[in-house]
Design a protein around this motif. Structure first.
Motif, PDB file in Angstrom:
ATOM      1  N   ILE A   1       7.235   9.015   1.301  1.00  0.00           N
ATOM      2  CA  ILE A   1       6.810   9.459   2.598  1.00  0.00           C
ATOM      3  C   ILE A   1       8.199   9.735   3.492  1.00  0.00           C
ATOM      4  N   LEU A   2       8.805   8.642   3.511  1.00  0.00           N
ATOM      5  CA  LEU A   2      10.060   8.723   4.727  1.00  0.00           C
ATOM      6  C   LEU A   2      11.222   9.408   4.219  1.00  0.00           C
ATOM      7  N   THR A   3      11.390   9.767   3.015  1.00  0.00           N
ATOM      8  CA  THR A   3      12.358  10.763   2.663  1.00  0.00           C
ATOM      9  C   THR A   3      11.928  12.249   3.102  1.00  0.00           C
ATOM     10  N   ALA A   4      10.445  12.548   2.793  1.00  0.00           N
ATOM     11  CA  ALA A   4      10.203  13.556   3.099  1.00  0.00           C
ATOM     12  C   ALA A   4      10.258  13.788   4.760  1.00  0.00           C
ATOM     13  N   ASN A   5       9.777  12.871   5.270  1.00  0.00           N
ATOM     14  CA  ASN A   5       9.600  12.840   6.826  1.00  0.00           C
ATOM     15  C   ASN A   5      11.290  12.987   7.320  1.00  0.00           C
ATOM     16  N   GLU A   6      12.302  12.603   6.702  1.00  0.00           N
ATOM     17  CA  GLU A   6      13.609  13.020   7.223  1.00  0.00           C
ATOM     18  C   GLU A   6      14.017  14.183   7.055  1.00  0.00           C
ATOM     19  N   GLN A   7      13.460  15.020   6.066  1.00  0.00           N
ATOM     20  CA  GLN A   7      13.674  16.468   6.106  1.00  0.00           C
ATOM     21  C   GLN A   7      13.231  17.112   7.267  1.00  0.00           C
ATOM     22  N   ASP A   8      11.888  16.809   7.763  1.00  0.00           N
ATOM     23  CA  ASP A   8      11.525  17.246   8.814  1.00  0.00           C
ATOM     24  C   ASP A   8      12.113  16.911  10.077  1.00  0.00           C
TER      25      ASP A   8
ATOM     26  N   SER B   1       8.037   5.903  10.323  1.00  0.00           N
ATOM     27  CA  SER B   1       8.650   4.799  10.118  1.00  0.00           C
ATOM     28  C   SER B   1       7.878   3.923   9.025  1.00  0.00           C
ATOM     29  N   GLU B   2       8.615   2.897   8.753  1.00  0.00           N
ATOM     30  CA  GLU B   2       7.853   1.890   7.665  1.00  0.00           C
ATOM     31  C   GLU B   2       6.583   1.443   8.368  1.00  0.00           C
ATOM     32  N   SER B   3       6.743   0.935   9.820  1.00  0.00           N
ATOM     33  CA  SER B   3       5.681   0.535  10.202  1.00  0.00           C
ATOM     34  C   SER B   3       4.696   1.521  10.622  1.00  0.00           C
ATOM     35  N   ARG B   4       4.937   2.644  10.958  1.00  0.00           N
ATOM     36  CA  ARG B   4       3.827   3.745  11.253  1.00  0.00           C
ATOM     37  C   ARG B   4       3.078   3.878   9.777  1.00  0.00           C
ATOM     38  N   VAL B   5       4.045   4.304   8.782  1.00  0.00           N
ATOM     39  CA  VAL B   5       3.196   4.278   7.371  1.00  0.00           C
ATOM     40  C   VAL B   5       2.221   3.259   7.214  1.00  0.00           C
ATOM     41  N   LYS B   6       2.639   1.813   7.486  1.00  0.00           N
ATOM     42  CA  LYS B   6       1.721   0.947   7.275  1.00  0.00           C
ATOM     43  C   LYS B   6       0.411   0.975   8.289  1.00  0.00           C
ATOM     44  N   GLU B   7       0.684   1.394   9.397  1.00  0.00           N
ATOM     45  CA  GLU B   7      -0.312   1.456  10.157  1.00  0.00           C
ATOM     46  C   GLU B   7      -1.321   2.502   9.896  1.00  0.00           C
ATOM     47  N   PHE B   8      -1.216   3.810   9.485  1.00  0.00           N
ATOM     48  CA  PHE B   8      -2.034   4.611   8.894  1.00  0.00           C
ATOM     49  C   PHE B   8      -2.873   4.217   7.735  1.00  0.00           C
ATOM     50  N   ALA B   9      -1.933   3.306   6.770  1.00  0.00           N
ATOM     51  CA  ALA B   9      -2.660   3.061   5.694  1.00  0.00           C
ATOM     52  C   ALA B   9      -3.642   1.762   6.086  1.00  0.00           C
ATOM     53  N   GLN B  10      -3.368   1.020   7.052  1.00  0.00           N
ATOM     54  CA  GLN B  10      -4.360  -0.037   7.508  1.00  0.00           C
ATOM     55  C   GLN B  10      -5.531   0.734   8.122  1.00  0.00           C
ATOM     56  N   GLY B  11      -5.174   1.869   8.737  1.00  0.00           N
ATOM     57  CA  GLY B  11      -6.135   2.586   9.378  1.00  0.00           C
ATOM     58  C   GLY B  11      -7.329   2.933   8.305  1.00  0.00           C
ATOM     59  N   LEU B  12      -6.928   3.323   7.054  1.00  0.00           N
ATOM     60  CA  LEU B  12      -8.060   3.759   6.376  1.00  0.00           C
ATOM     61  C   LEU B  12      -8.613   2.382   5.785  1.00  0.00           C
ATOM     62  N   ARG B  13      -8.214   1.395   5.594  1.00  0.00           N
ATOM     63  CA  ARG B  13      -8.645   0.003   5.504  1.00  0.00           C
ATOM     64  C   ARG B  13      -9.548  -0.213   6.694  1.00  0.00           C
TER      65      ARG B  13
ATOM     66  N   HIS C   1      -9.444   2.444   0.092  1.00  0.00           N
ATOM     67  CA  HIS C   1      -8.508   1.351  -0.143  1.00  0.00           C
ATOM     68  C   HIS C   1      -7.418   1.777  -1.211  1.00  0.00           C
ATOM     69  N   THR C   2      -8.074   2.463  -2.155  1.00  0.00           N
ATOM     70  CA  THR C   2      -7.168   2.977  -3.167  1.00  0.00           C
ATOM     71  C   THR C   2      -6.024   3.895  -2.736  1.00  0.00           C
ATOM     72  N   ILE C   3      -6.456   4.675  -1.579  1.00  0.00           N
ATOM     73  CA  ILE C   3      -5.197   5.390  -1.130  1.00  0.00           C
ATOM     74  C   ILE C   3      -4.412   4.745  -0.187  1.00  0.00           C
ATOM     75  N   ALA C   4      -4.956   3.695   0.521  1.00  0.00           N
ATOM     76  CA  ALA C   4      -4.038   2.947   1.404  1.00  0.00           C
ATOM     77  C   ALA C   4      -2.973   2.182   0.662  1.00  0.00           C
ATOM     78  N   ASP C   5      -3.424   1.691  -0.399  1.00  0.00           N
ATOM     79  CA  ASP C   5      -2.684   0.900  -1.242  1.00  0.00           C
ATOM     80  C   ASP C   5      -1.480   1.852  -1.888  1.00  0.00           C
ATOM     81  N   TYR C   6      -2.071   2.857  -2.092  1.00  0.00           N
ATOM     82  CA  TYR C   6      -1.011   3.801  -3.102  1.00  0.00           C
ATOM     83  C   TYR C   6       0.010   4.595  -1.849  1.00  0.00           C
ATOM     84  N   LEU C   7      -0.425   4.658  -0.690  1.00  0.00           N
ATOM     85  CA  LEU C   7       0.561   5.098   0.373  1.00  0.00           C
ATOM     86  C   LEU C   7       1.489   3.956   0.709  1.00  0.00           C
TER      87      LEU C   7
END
Length: 405
Positions: free
Chosen positions: A35-42, A62-74, A22-28
């Protein structure tokens, strides 16, 4: 460091591991912008390198994909912890008590391509099952993965899970990947996830035990007794929902009698979704604009809005074609005949078999695992979507009262 962290992690309570997830998910969530800034470089590097659309889709966040993998941790935190589960127990005639207990594998080496979400999914499953993880992502996602791992390790500093339990090989050098293949003293198991070349390289060269995942050359067989609405809906979903993923359909096999009655509806659906057909000789004659399929079309993933089409006269021909070209990932039959369906599901050799449903369900989250670390197409230890239990082994624990042999 990972080995030491894994031993400590293996002794932590489920509650403490869940708190860490949960701590990791909230932090992400809080650092989505980074994360999106780094991803744009890639993504910029990918565009310059000329990556195709399918690859760019796997690389993109994308913002929604980040939320999805954060929710996946929960979601993983909600699942039952397999570590410490007593699988079976019995007492011998001499009074010795025997227990088979699930225990973590130890240190998992994860080698993967493109998808930054795997960095999070694999870490969550590893930590929940009591394993440390060493991550080696592909060079195309180096900026995304570097940032995601940095954030996860920062989050772990505020938990009882050591940040050393998550290691990242911050190198684009192929030799760094190859070194993992033989690090038996540090890595307990390797899991490759990506294209066929990557998986073959790991399987053929590693001295560390490998949990083999596989590419998905998936087939949909429309039987002569298939419901037309079900058949077209299932195929269109399996082909177009996310064409670039391993559980997308790549080949459509059609019974000739069904096609004779429903050709117009199927052609209309193909045109509506801009699907390009590569077919056998009979299919080329039936489908306007179809091109002749090559051996490569039958054998490999398109990962795009292209499909190979084969027309057959018997269900047995469909099974034979799948036996020849399938990758033992996911296969489906659409039919209202229960006997035909039973024969198909019994004869086809694959990790996942579907009757009247899309192959897109071969996914850890879709099947209730919270997330998956990969789809295993092998037959030893684990098969199909690998969730938490697949990341454990067993230990025999004997309790006695002075018994000797």
């Amino acid at each position: 460091m990972a080995q030491k962290a894994s031993k400590f992690l293996g002794m932590l309570s489920t509650e403490k591991k869940n708190e860490a997830l949960h701590t990791i998910a909230d932090y992400l969530d809080q650092h989505t912008a980074a994360i999106l800034t780094a991803n744009e470089q890639d993504l910029q590097n990918g565009r310059q390198a000329g990556y195709d659309d399918a690859y760019m889709d796997r690389l993109s966040l994308s913002e929604s994909r980040v939320k999805e993998f954060a929710q996946g941790l929960r979601d993983v935190a909600k699942l039952e912890d397999p570590a410490g589960e007593i699988v079976s127990d019995w007492t011998l005639d001499n009074g010795l008590q025997v227990e088979t207990v699930r225990v973590p594998l130890g240190v998992i080496g994860m080698i993967y391509e493109a998808r930054p979400n795997v960095t999070v999914d694999a870490t969550g499953l590893a930590l929940k099952s009591g394993n440390a993880i060493v991550l080696k992502g592909g060079s195309s996602a180096i900026h995304s993965n570097r940032t995601i791992v940095r954030l996860m390790k920062e989050a772990l500093e505020n938990t009882e899970v050591s940040s050393d339990a998550v290691q990242f090989i911050d190198s684009t050098d192929r030799e760094a990947t190859e070194q993992l293949f033989t690090m038996k003293e540090h890595i307990d198991v390797l899991i490759p996830r990506g294209g066929g070349k990557l998986i073959s390289a790991v399987v053929n060269n590693a001295t560390v035990p490998v949990l083999e995942t596989g590419v998905g050359n998936c087939h949909i067989y429309i039987d002569k007794e298939a419901d037309v609405e079900k058949a077209i809906s299932i195929f269109i979903n399996a082909k177009t929902d996310r064409p670039a993923v391993c559980n997308a359909a790549e080949t459509l096999i059609i019974h000739s009698e069904w096609l004779a009655e429903n050709k117009e509806a199927l052609v209309s659906a193909l045109n509506e979704h801009s699907i390009t057909v590569y077919g056998c000789d009979r299919a080329v004659n039936e489908f306007p604009g179809a091109e002749k399929a090559t051996e490569d079309h039958w054998a490999n993933e398109f990962l795009s809005l292209d499909v190979a089409v084969k027309i057959v006269d018997e269900a047995a021909e469909a099974v034979e074609h799948i036996d020849t070209y399938g990758t033992k990932h996911s296969e489906a039959i659409v039919t209202e005949n229960a006997q035909t369906a039973a024969q198909f599901t019994g004869l086809v050799d694959a990790a996942a078999i579907y009757h009247n449903a899309s192959t897109r369900f071969t996914d850890g989250s879709a099947l209730g695992f919270g997330a998956e670390i990969g789809i295993s197409t092998q037959k030893l230890h684990a098969r199909g979507p690998m969730g938490l239990p697949a990341l454990t082994t067993v230990k025999y624990v004997m309790k006695g009262n002075g018994q000797v042999r």
